[in-house]
Design a protein around this motif. Sequence first.
Motif, PDB file in Angstrom:
ATOM      1  N   GLY A   1       0.809  -1.082  -0.125  1.00 52.39           N
ATOM      2  CA  GLY A   1      -0.104  -0.291  -0.050  1.00 52.39           C
ATOM      3  C   GLY A   1       0.700   1.259  -0.203  1.00 52.39           C
ATOM      4  N   SER A   2       0.426   2.249   0.588  1.00 52.45           N
ATOM      5  CA  SER A   2       1.280   3.536   0.868  1.00 52.45           C
ATOM      6  C   SER A   2       0.758   4.477   2.079  1.00 52.45           C
ATOM      7  CB  SER A   2       0.593   4.969  -0.820  1.00 52.45           C
ATOM      8  OG  SER A   2      -0.315   4.353  -1.095  1.00 52.45           O
ATOM      9  N   VAL A   3       0.846   5.175   2.746  1.00 51.66           N
ATOM     10  CA  VAL A   3       0.635   6.480   3.385  1.00 51.66           C
ATOM     11  C   VAL A   3       0.390   7.595   2.972  1.00 51.66           C
ATOM     12  CG1 VAL A   3       2.484   6.191   4.859  1.00 51.66           C
ATOM     13  CG2 VAL A   3       0.268   6.315   6.311  1.00 51.66           C
ATOM     14  N   LEU A   4      -0.126   8.646   3.683  1.00 48.50           N
ATOM     15  CA  LEU A   4      -0.037  10.187   3.493  1.00 48.50           C
ATOM     16  C   LEU A   4      -0.945  10.535   5.174  1.00 48.50           C
ATOM     17  CD1 LEU A   4      -3.027  11.115   2.308  1.00 48.50           C
ATOM     18  CD2 LEU A   4      -2.561   9.437   0.379  1.00 48.50           C
ATOM     19  N   LYS A   5      -0.834  11.517   5.055  1.00 44.11           N
ATOM     20  CA  LYS A   5      -1.973  12.518   5.641  1.00 44.11           C
ATOM     21  C   LYS A   5      -2.418  13.578   5.245  1.00 44.11           C
ATOM     22  CE  LYS A   5      -0.576  14.500  10.216  1.00 44.11           C
ATOM     23  NZ  LYS A   5       0.767  15.083  11.296  1.00 44.11           N
ATOM     24  N   HIS A   6      -3.213  13.893   5.932  1.00 43.27           N
ATOM     25  CA  HIS A   6      -4.183  14.722   5.148  1.00 43.27           C
ATOM     26  C   HIS A   6      -5.146  15.011   6.238  1.00 43.27           C
ATOM     27  CE1 HIS A   6      -7.146  16.881   3.227  1.00 43.27           C
ATOM     28  NE2 HIS A   6      -7.786  16.490   3.160  1.00 43.27           N
TER      29      HIS A   6
ATOM     30  N   ALA B   1      -4.291   1.458 -13.556  1.00 33.53           N
ATOM     31  CA  ALA B   1      -5.352   1.461 -13.560  1.00 33.53           C
ATOM     32  C   ALA B   1      -5.616   3.210 -12.883  1.00 33.53           C
ATOM     33  CB  ALA B   1      -6.178   0.481 -12.227  1.00 33.53           C
ATOM     34  N   HIS B   2      -6.403   3.835 -12.576  1.00 31.49           N
ATOM     35  CA  HIS B   2      -6.816   5.276 -12.296  1.00 31.49           C
ATOM     36  C   HIS B   2      -8.211   5.425 -11.152  1.00 31.49           C
ATOM     37  CE1 HIS B   2      -6.883   9.541 -12.819  1.00 31.49           C
ATOM     38  NE2 HIS B   2      -6.214   9.716 -11.820  1.00 31.49           N
ATOM     39  N   ALA B   3      -7.756   5.816 -10.448  1.00 32.73           N
ATOM     40  CA  ALA B   3      -8.784   6.695  -9.565  1.00 32.73           C
ATOM     41  C   ALA B   3      -8.963   8.166  -9.094  1.00 32.73           C
ATOM     42  CB  ALA B   3      -9.616   5.803  -8.754  1.00 32.73           C
ATOM     43  N   VAL B   4      -9.769   8.730  -9.100  1.00 34.53           N
ATOM     44  CA  VAL B   4      -9.830  10.102  -8.083  1.00 34.53           C
ATOM     45  C   VAL B   4     -10.592  10.024  -7.416  1.00 34.53           C
ATOM     46  CG1 VAL B   4      -9.367  10.466 -10.510  1.00 34.53           C
ATOM     47  CG2 VAL B   4     -11.531  10.705  -9.954  1.00 34.53           C
ATOM     48  N   SER B   5     -10.256  11.128  -6.391  1.00 37.84           N
ATOM     49  CA  SER B   5     -11.437  10.874  -5.468  1.00 37.84           C
ATOM     50  C   SER B   5     -11.267  12.640  -4.382  1.00 37.84           C
ATOM     51  CB  SER B   5     -10.643  10.399  -3.895  1.00 37.84           C
ATOM     52  OG  SER B   5     -11.849  10.871  -2.880  1.00 37.84           O
ATOM     53  N   ASN B   6     -12.824  13.038  -3.788  1.00 44.52           N
ATOM     54  CA  ASN B   6     -12.277  14.801  -3.572  1.00 44.52           C
ATOM     55  C   ASN B   6     -12.292  14.346  -2.212  1.00 44.52           C
ATOM     56  OD1 ASN B   6     -12.936  15.765  -6.259  1.00 44.52           O
ATOM     57  ND2 ASN B   6     -15.306  15.606  -6.224  1.00 44.52           N
TER      58      ASN B   6
ATOM     59  N   PHE C   1      -1.868  14.083  -4.305  1.00 42.42           N
ATOM     60  CA  PHE C   1      -2.830  15.082  -3.990  1.00 42.42           C
ATOM     61  C   PHE C   1      -2.277  16.141  -5.492  1.00 42.42           C
ATOM     62  CE2 PHE C   1      -4.959  19.311  -4.003  1.00 42.42           C
ATOM     63  CZ  PHE C   1      -5.847  18.782  -3.587  1.00 42.42           C
ATOM     64  N   PHE C   2      -2.936  15.389  -6.766  1.00 44.41           N
ATOM     65  CA  PHE C   2      -2.664  17.009  -8.318  1.00 44.41           C
ATOM     66  C   PHE C   2      -3.468  17.328  -8.653  1.00 44.41           C
ATOM     67  CE2 PHE C   2      -1.321  16.741 -12.160  1.00 44.41           C
ATOM     68  CZ  PHE C   2      -0.700  17.299 -12.386  1.00 44.41           C
ATOM     69  N   GLU C   3      -3.749  18.899  -9.036  1.00 42.33           N
ATOM     70  CA  GLU C   3      -4.774  18.947  -9.857  1.00 42.33           C
ATOM     71  C   GLU C   3      -5.762  19.861  -9.100  1.00 42.33           C
ATOM     72  OE1 GLU C   3      -4.465  18.449 -13.234  1.00 42.33           O
ATOM     73  OE2 GLU C   3      -2.663  19.781 -14.123  1.00 42.33           O
ATOM     74  N   ASP C   4      -6.011  19.548  -7.203  1.00 40.79           N
ATOM     75  CA  ASP C   4      -7.346  20.034  -6.479  1.00 40.79           C
ATOM     76  C   ASP C   4      -7.645  18.180  -6.347  1.00 40.79           C
ATOM     77  OD1 ASP C   4      -6.895  22.685  -6.959  1.00 40.79           O
ATOM     78  OD2 ASP C   4      -7.692  23.098  -8.689  1.00 40.79           O
ATOM     79  N   GLN C   5      -7.572  17.487  -6.842  1.00 36.79           N
ATOM     80  CA  GLN C   5      -7.467  15.830  -6.773  1.00 36.79           C
ATOM     81  C   GLN C   5      -7.422  15.190  -6.176  1.00 36.79           C
ATOM     82  OE1 GLN C   5      -9.569  14.870 -10.505  1.00 36.79           O
ATOM     83  NE2 GLN C   5     -11.407  14.598  -9.034  1.00 36.79           N
ATOM     84  N   TRP C   6      -7.063  14.257  -5.121  1.00 36.51           N
ATOM     85  CA  TRP C   6      -6.755  12.873  -5.280  1.00 36.51           C
ATOM     86  C   TRP C   6      -6.641  12.334  -5.630  1.00 36.51           C
ATOM     87  CZ3 TRP C   6      -3.563  13.432  -1.071  1.00 36.51           C
ATOM     88  CH2 TRP C   6      -3.999  14.682   0.262  1.00 36.51           C
ATOM     89  N   HIS C   7      -5.274  11.244  -5.987  1.00 35.33           N
ATOM     90  CA  HIS C   7      -5.322  10.233  -7.296  1.00 35.33           C
ATOM     91  C   HIS C   7      -4.643   9.080  -6.905  1.00 35.33           C
ATOM     92  CE1 HIS C   7      -6.304  13.459 -10.470  1.00 35.33           C
ATOM     93  NE2 HIS C   7      -5.655  14.207 -10.106  1.00 35.33           N
ATOM     94  N   MET C   8      -5.443   8.052  -7.501  1.00 30.13           N
ATOM     95  CA  MET C   8      -4.621   6.795  -7.436  1.00 30.13           C
ATOM     96  C   MET C   8      -3.636   6.047  -8.358  1.00 30.13           C
ATOM     97  SD  MET C   8      -6.934   3.751  -4.914  1.00 30.13           S
ATOM     98  CE  MET C   8      -7.082   4.473  -3.240  1.00 30.13           C
ATOM     99  N   LEU C   9      -3.321   5.032  -8.139  1.00 29.78           N
ATOM    100  CA  LEU C   9      -2.306   4.366  -9.094  1.00 29.78           C
ATOM    101  C   LEU C   9      -2.536   2.852  -8.160  1.00 29.78           C
ATOM    102  CD1 LEU C   9       0.100   6.316 -10.358  1.00 29.78           C
ATOM    103  CD2 LEU C   9      -1.553   7.110 -10.973  1.00 29.78           C
ATOM    104  N   VAL C  10      -3.164   2.378  -9.666  1.00 29.26           N
ATOM    105  CA  VAL C  10      -2.807   0.526  -9.259  1.00 29.26           C
ATOM    106  C   VAL C  10      -2.464   0.126 -10.043  1.00 29.26           C
ATOM    107  CG1 VAL C  10      -4.644  -1.408  -8.761  1.00 29.26           C
ATOM    108  CG2 VAL C  10      -5.572   1.506  -8.243  1.00 29.26           C
ATOM    109  N   THR C  11      -1.904  -1.023  -9.546  1.00 27.58           N
ATOM    110  CA  THR C  11      -1.030  -2.253 -10.008  1.00 27.58           C
ATOM    111  C   THR C  11      -2.487  -3.544 -10.651  1.00 27.58           C
ATOM    112  OG1 THR C  11       0.583  -2.298  -9.756  1.00 27.58           O
ATOM    113  CG2 THR C  11      -0.331  -4.094 -10.437  1.00 27.58           C
TER     114      THR C  11
END
Length: 311
Positions: free
Chosen positions: A78-83, A173-178, A152-162
Amino acid sequence: MIALHDDWVWDSWYAQDGEDLHVFYLKAPKSLGDSDKRHHNAQVGHSVSTDGVNWTELPDALLRREGEYFDSQGIWTGSVLKHNDVWHMFYTGIDKESKGRIQRIGHATSSDLITWERVGDEPILTASGPWYATSETDPKDEEPFRDPWVFFFEDQWHMLVTARDTTGDGTMAHAVSNDLSSWELKEPLLSNAQFDQLEVFQVVEVDGRWVLIFCAAPQDIHRPGIEKTYATFAAPAAGPLGPFNLGAATPIPPDGGVYAGRIVTFADGSHNLFGFKDSGAPGEFTGTISSPIPVELHHNGALRPVAQQVG
């Protein structure tokens, strides 16, 4: 180097908290006897360091769940971030029924990086058509969907997936979230990759240029001109969402041997590769994570260990 007496460790992901560098890694007990069994017994361990070299082991971060859950068999990368003062971990779950054949994305949060709580009992994201192979459409009767990398990039969260497309080609694979909770699956960011799989994505900016980090094994590589080696690769990128120049992908270090690598930028601005040590040859898996390998950007977009940089 991270080496545990009783456990193998392999894929890892990192979080900087003040002067402390935290690493989360897959771990499984050596008492299993056969290191190939580790994949179906993986949980998330945790250590901390102030220099990236000397590590103190902390309590395990995330354990598989008993019962009929998507992560009942094990936890994968996985991955980890702070928000907003909350730490978020996005991870891969595998269940006991499929034992890794089907992979799904989970979400956990923490206030201190030590104690983690899952966000609900269901996965937050799964593979689906028309772009991504599922167990019904995949040529290998699998559902590969793992290793989430979130930023986070261009006002959205992005997820890259194998992931894999329905032709059997590996893809991103690519997914986005606010809000980091609700995710919308989008079109893939790679096509005609000519890799059976591209694992453990990361996009990182080095000296003002974007680089895609991923790993692959020799049997996964079908793209002409790409060295067939068991390695972490770096490929030039136009930006964090691509386009990505897979045709220029090169292994780091040049001879491979470090898999599932991550680039971590230290406070002094240096960029360092961490990954687990394995040449891919039988018996070469050590169950340890490398000491930091300082890397620099080569003129052709490759990343090279500082001492070996040329040109």
